[in-house]
Design an enzyme around this catalytic site. Structure first.
Site, mmCIF file in Angstrom:
data_model
loop_
_atom_site.group_PDB
_atom_site.id
_atom_site.type_symbol
_atom_site.label_atom_id
_atom_site.label_comp_id
_atom_site.label_asym_id
_atom_site.label_seq_id
_atom_site.Cartn_x
_atom_site.Cartn_y
_atom_site.Cartn_z
ATOM 1 N N LYS A 142 2.425 4.976 1.627
ATOM 2 C CA LYS A 142 2.642 5.377 2.845
ATOM 3 C C LYS A 142 2.306 6.876 3.087
ATOM 4 C CE LYS A 142 5.977 5.444 7.270
ATOM 5 N NZ LYS A 142 5.792 6.683 6.933
ATOM 6 N N GLU A 174 0.922 -1.395 -0.200
ATOM 7 C CA GLU A 174 0.124 0.247 -0.283
ATOM 8 C C GLU A 174 0.380 1.342 0.052
ATOM 9 O OE1 GLU A 174 -1.967 -0.647 3.660
ATOM 10 O OE2 GLU A 174 -3.058 -2.016 3.753
ATOM 11 N N CYS A 185 34.910 22.142 27.262
ATOM 12 C CA CYS A 185 33.335 21.824 26.317
ATOM 13 C C CYS A 185 32.988 23.575 26.512
ATOM 14 C CB CYS A 185 32.427 21.284 28.006
ATOM 15 S SG CYS A 185 30.394 22.082 27.965
ATOM 16 N N CYS A 201 31.445 16.151 27.476
ATOM 17 C CA CYS A 201 31.742 16.967 27.910
ATOM 18 C C CYS A 201 31.863 16.082 29.620
ATOM 19 C CB CYS A 201 30.685 18.383 28.498
ATOM 20 S SG CYS A 201 30.357 18.372 30.128
ATOM 21 N N CYS A 207 30.425 24.972 29.787
ATOM 22 C CA CYS A 207 30.733 24.746 31.298
ATOM 23 C C CYS A 207 32.711 24.707 31.522
ATOM 24 C CB CYS A 207 30.407 23.094 32.500
ATOM 25 S SG CYS A 207 30.795 22.077 31.727
ATOM 26 N N ASP A 222 1.236 10.330 4.271
ATOM 27 C CA ASP A 222 1.877 11.185 5.032
ATOM 28 C C ASP A 222 1.620 12.247 5.428
ATOM 29 O OD1 ASP A 222 4.480 12.133 6.477
ATOM 30 O OD2 ASP A 222 5.343 13.411 3.896
ATOM 31 N N TYR A 239 -6.465 1.604 7.172
ATOM 32 C CA TYR A 239 -5.932 0.540 6.203
ATOM 33 C C TYR A 239 -5.798 -0.192 7.396
ATOM 34 C CZ TYR A 239 -2.824 4.117 8.629
ATOM 35 O OH TYR A 239 -1.702 5.293 9.510
ATOM 36 N N CYS A 292 27.468 20.518 34.970
ATOM 37 C CA CYS A 292 27.580 21.682 33.450
ATOM 38 C C CYS A 292 26.173 21.654 33.072
ATOM 39 C CB CYS A 292 27.902 20.225 32.436
ATOM 40 S SG CYS A 292 27.804 21.436 30.630
ATOM 41 N N LYS A 331 11.139 3.009 2.140
ATOM 42 C CA LYS A 331 10.684 4.741 2.008
ATOM 43 C C LYS A 331 11.500 4.925 0.506
ATOM 44 C CE LYS A 331 9.905 7.275 5.237
ATOM 45 N NZ LYS A 331 10.485 7.125 6.474
HETATM 46 S S1 IVH Z 1 0.034 0.165 8.885
HETATM 47 C C1 IVH Z 1 0.925 -1.901 12.753
HETATM 48 N N1 IVH Z 1 -0.265 1.480 6.629
HETATM 49 O O1 IVH Z 1 3.337 5.223 9.134
HETATM 50 C C2 IVH Z 1 0.936 -1.054 11.854
HETATM 51 N N2 IVH Z 1 0.536 2.689 8.075
HETATM 52 O O2 IVH Z 1 6.491 5.464 9.777
HETATM 53 C C3 IVH Z 1 0.164 -0.224 11.655
HETATM 54 N N3 IVH Z 1 1.362 4.870 7.978
HETATM 55 O O3 IVH Z 1 2.195 5.069 12.386
HETATM 56 C C4 IVH Z 1 0.172 1.194 10.478
HETATM 57 N N4 IVH Z 1 0.349 4.735 5.840
HETATM 58 O O4 IVH Z 1 0.299 6.247 10.918
HETATM 59 C C5 IVH Z 1 -0.090 1.468 7.844
HETATM 60 N N5 IVH Z 1 -0.420 2.701 4.646
HETATM 61 C C6 IVH Z 1 -0.573 2.066 6.587
HETATM 62 C C7 IVH Z 1 0.349 4.019 5.896
HETATM 63 C C8 IVH Z 1 0.395 3.588 7.384
HETATM 64 C C9 IVH Z 1 0.735 6.111 6.346
HETATM 65 C C10 IVH Z 1 1.497 5.886 8.910
HETATM 66 C C11 IVH Z 1 1.279 5.262 10.196
HETATM 67 C C12 IVH Z 1 2.013 4.881 10.646
HETATM 68 C C13 IVH Z 1 3.315 5.138 10.050
HETATM 69 C C14 IVH Z 1 5.045 4.582 10.040
#
Ligand code: IVH
Length: 702
Positions: free
Chosen positions: A134, A132, A426, A444, A429, A136, A244, A450, A332
């Site tokens: 991800k 899926e 440092c 330090c 301090c 943002d 999701y 400090c 990523k």
């Molecule tokens: S699954 C146990 N699916 O990414 C897993 N997360 O970096 C639950 N996120 O905290 C998350 N798209 O906020 C899942 N298709 C997707 C997602 C997703 C974005 C976010 C989510 C998670 C974060 C982790």
């Protein structure tokens, strides 16, 4: 005090007539507004939290059934009411996990290999995965009871989030009621985000209105909009939602993630339509490439893709490690990179005394955010990359990570560029700053004298995931420290006895009383928060939780650490280093902390000021036949992999150790068990075969 007699909640919501509902909504609006006033403005709650929750949930349930009756002064929208001062806390019934990251194809290959190894699958077997995008944005948990949306919360620290129900109710994508075959309790998880165009239009409208506070990117805009204390503001923001994942549920809703997504769709949740069912590694990498290529064409921001094992049974077997599931990973996209110039290298001194070089940059925009500094990590890194002041460098920023200097463009190096010279003193301090042989970081040695460390430690101590003292943020701590009011954590609890604070500018009676209240309520603290608050190197929240889970009470932990710090060879030391994820380096940091006389003084002084450090309380799923037992696994196992069997035992609250001793409760012996089995027999320890072991814990393997 209110006697609550006027609210009758004995008629089930689905049996209310429209006129009864109307009367009740009016009554609820009036009463909840009154409770809010007592709670927020007078700081004197007039009913219990539990009762208050019941009324709010009932109000939402009635509004869901009769949307035409929603009042202007509805507590759900708080229209006409004062915005709340702070969100309520929500304890997640099931932790909201985060995801482990993969940055390369190799990382993804390793992820699949790890899963196969854990599940004892052969190399040739293919695993079904759902891939899926991800999104943002900001993750949220939506709770439905009997098909009605009753509560929505942010992720927070994964265990405790913020109650943003009223704000979520303003989202057009959120189903307030779901029908069909729905479990009594259903929690759905997803991401609140903002479409790129909506973000641009919103910022433009702000600019036209003369608002200088433009938002950096759609993610920040979404997060900021959802966390508004006044839901009217959230309602005016164009927020969207994709779902999701599954949280708590009272019955099985699907056998696979793919089927679960289909059910979400049927129930009316927005599910991302780019999700694909994939078979094995080639498929998911193909998916990654396709999505990466069309990333900029999508109307919303994504920062990678997520792969999830499809079969829920396998997900359960795989479980989690630390705060992320073993069955999923985020792949990523590469970080955005740009060129800029290093004007200067300055040094910051952190809470643990680490001297970190920072590159002060000619400001540039990366991914919509203006960057003017980047971390250089440590002086070895500067040498390795041959970074000089005046150089043109490539910097990158990925997600929320601090921007980094990737490399130098040597062809652009000016004649007057000059190398960085490490500081041996440092800058805060004046103590010696040393770099032990083999270590990358210079520190330090000023420890408790400090100011950088003291102030940083106090800030950490009072911070959200530690003592969480409201109103005691960076600014107040800096003031209180420099004005001589606080020097150590215990001083915070003595503040109330100091009559002069009230006379300080900006510290009138009202704000000091508010602060004293916030401090007073933290005199009772959980063990895990307490341990985390001490700021011991490498003891973050996860490690603090592991320690609390292992030692249960402050007294046991404290005494054990004292013993281990006096004798490195003792059994307590052995136990400490065999706690899951706590190796020698982390254990040494704890012991070093306990060896330092000044730290012990400060710690004892603090404990004296507190009312109670509460024992670690065991989450209900950990109550099992092996809870608290010490187990040794030996020999070769046939049914489950060693990693899986150990992970499951730990999840059920057992301690897994390597060596057999009088403290061992069970030894699970596979084929060819050698000396450990003999020792166990001699010590008359209960011996189980792998099959007997599985039978013992069977009901707890879901
Ligand atoms: S699954 C146990 N699916 O990414 C897993 N997360 O970096 C639950 N996120 O905290 C998350 N798209 O906020 C899942 N298709 C997707 C997602 C997703 C974005 C976010 C989510 C998670 C974060 C982790």
């Amino acid at each position: 005090m209110d006697n609550n007699d006027s609210i009758h909640i004995d008629i089930p919501v689905n049996e209310l007539t429209i006129s009864e509902a109307k009367i009740e909504l009016k009554q609820l609006a009036k009463s909840i507004a009154k409770y809010d006033r007592y709670y927020y403005q007078l700081d004197a709650p007039s009913i219990s939290d539990a009762k208050y929750d019941i009324y709010r949930k009932r109000n939402i349930a009635i509004e869901t059934r009769f949307p035409e009756l929603i009042r202007k002064d509805s507590p759900s929208y708080r229209v006409g009411a004062n915005p709340i001062k702070k969100f309520d806390e929500v304890y997640h019934a099931q932790s909201m996990l985060s995801l482990d990251n993969a940055f390369s194809e190799e990382d993804v290959i390793e992820f699949i290999a790890r899963i196969k190894h854990f599940l004892c699958l052969s190399n040739t077997e293919k695993i079904e995965l759902v891939a899926e995008p991800k999104i943002d944005g900001l993750s949220i948990n939506l709770r439905y009871e009997n098909g009605c949306f009753v509560q929505g919360s942010t992720r927070g620290n994964g265990s405790v989030g913020e109650d943003v129900t009223a704000n979520l109710l303003t989202l057009k994508d959120l189903p307030q009621h779901i029908s069909g075959k729905v479990p009594d309790i259903l929690e759905v998880r997803g991401e609140v985000y903002m479409l790129r165009n909506d973000f641009i239009n919103m910022n433009e409208a702000r600019r036209v209105a003369g608002d200088k506070n433009l938002l950096a990117n759609p993610r920040n805009a979404a997060a900021g909009s959802l966390r508004q204390l006044n839901p009217k503001i959230t309602a005016s923001r164009p927020l969207s939602l994709f779902c999701y994942a599954l949280g708590e549920t009272s019955e099985n809703v699907a056998n696979t993630h793919w089927d679960f997504l289909a059910r979400l769709n049927e129930w009316g949740f927005k599910v991302n339509n780019l999700a694909r069912l994939c078979y094995g590694i080639e498929d998911i990498l193909e998916f990654y490439k396709t999505i990466k290529d069309k990333k900029t064409l999508l109307p919303y921001d994504i920062d990678g893709v997520v792969y999830k094992v499809n079969d829920f049974k396998l997900q359960n077997r795989l479980g989690q490690i630390s705060r992320s599931p073993r069955w999923a990973i985020a792949h990523k996209f590469p970080a955005e990179q740009v060129q800029t110039i290093i004007y200067k290298i300055s040094i910051s001194v952190g809470r643990t005394g680490a001297l970190t070089p920072l590159a002060i940059l000619k400001p540039v925009t990366v991914g919509g955010v203006v960057i003017n500094r980047a971390t250089l990590h440590n002086e070895d890194e500067i040498l390795k990359k041959d970074i000089r002041i005046g150089d043109t460098v490539i910097i990158q920023r990925a997600g929320d990570v601090i921007p980094q200097v990737v490399s130098v463009i040597k062809t652009k190096r000016p004649a007057d560029s000059h190398p960085f010279i490490p500081l041996f003193i440092c800058p805060v301090c004046g103590s010696n700053a040393t770099k032990p042989e083999g270590e990358a970081i210079r520190r330090c040695t000023g420890g408790l004298i400090c100011n950088a460390q003291r102030v940083e430690r106090l800030i950490h101590f009072a911070s959200k995931n530690a003592f969480d003292i409201e109103g005691l943020g960076e600014k107040s701590i800096n003031f209180l420290f420099h004005a001589g009011y606080i020097n150590s954590p215990a001083d915070i609890f003595r503040l109330e006895k100091n009559p002069t604070l009230i006379n300080q500018p900006k510290w009138g009676e009202k704000s000091t009383n508010k602060l004293f209240n916030a401090i007073r309520v933290r005199k009772i603290i959980s063990l895990e928060r307490f341990i985390y608050s001490l700021g011991i190197r490498q003891i973050g929240e996860t490690m603090a939780l592991l320690l609390a889970h292992h030692y249960r009470s402050f007294k046991t932990w404290y005494n054990s650490m004292l013993i281990a710090s006096n004798d490195h060879e003792c059994e307590i030391w052995e136990q400490l280093i065999s706690i899951d994820q706590i190796g020698i380096s982390i254990a040494n940091n704890i012991i070093d902390f306990f060896k330092e006389k000044h730290n012990l003084q400060a710690l004892n002084d603090l404990v004296e000021q507190l009312q109670q450090i509460t024992d670690y309380s065991v989450p209900s799923q950990h109550i099992s036949p092996i809870y608290g037992k010490t187990i040794v696994f030996t020999g070769s196992l046939q049914i489950l992999s060693r990693n899986e069997i150990k992970a499951r035992a730990r999840e059920l609250g057992a301690k897994v150790t390597r060596s057999v001793s009088t403290k061992t409760d069970y030894i699970v012996a596979g084929a060819n068990s050698g000396s450990k089995l003999i020792k166990a027999k001699n010590l008359k320890i209960q011996i189980l075969s792998e099959a007997e072991w599985i039978e013992l814990i069977e009901n707890h393997i879901s």
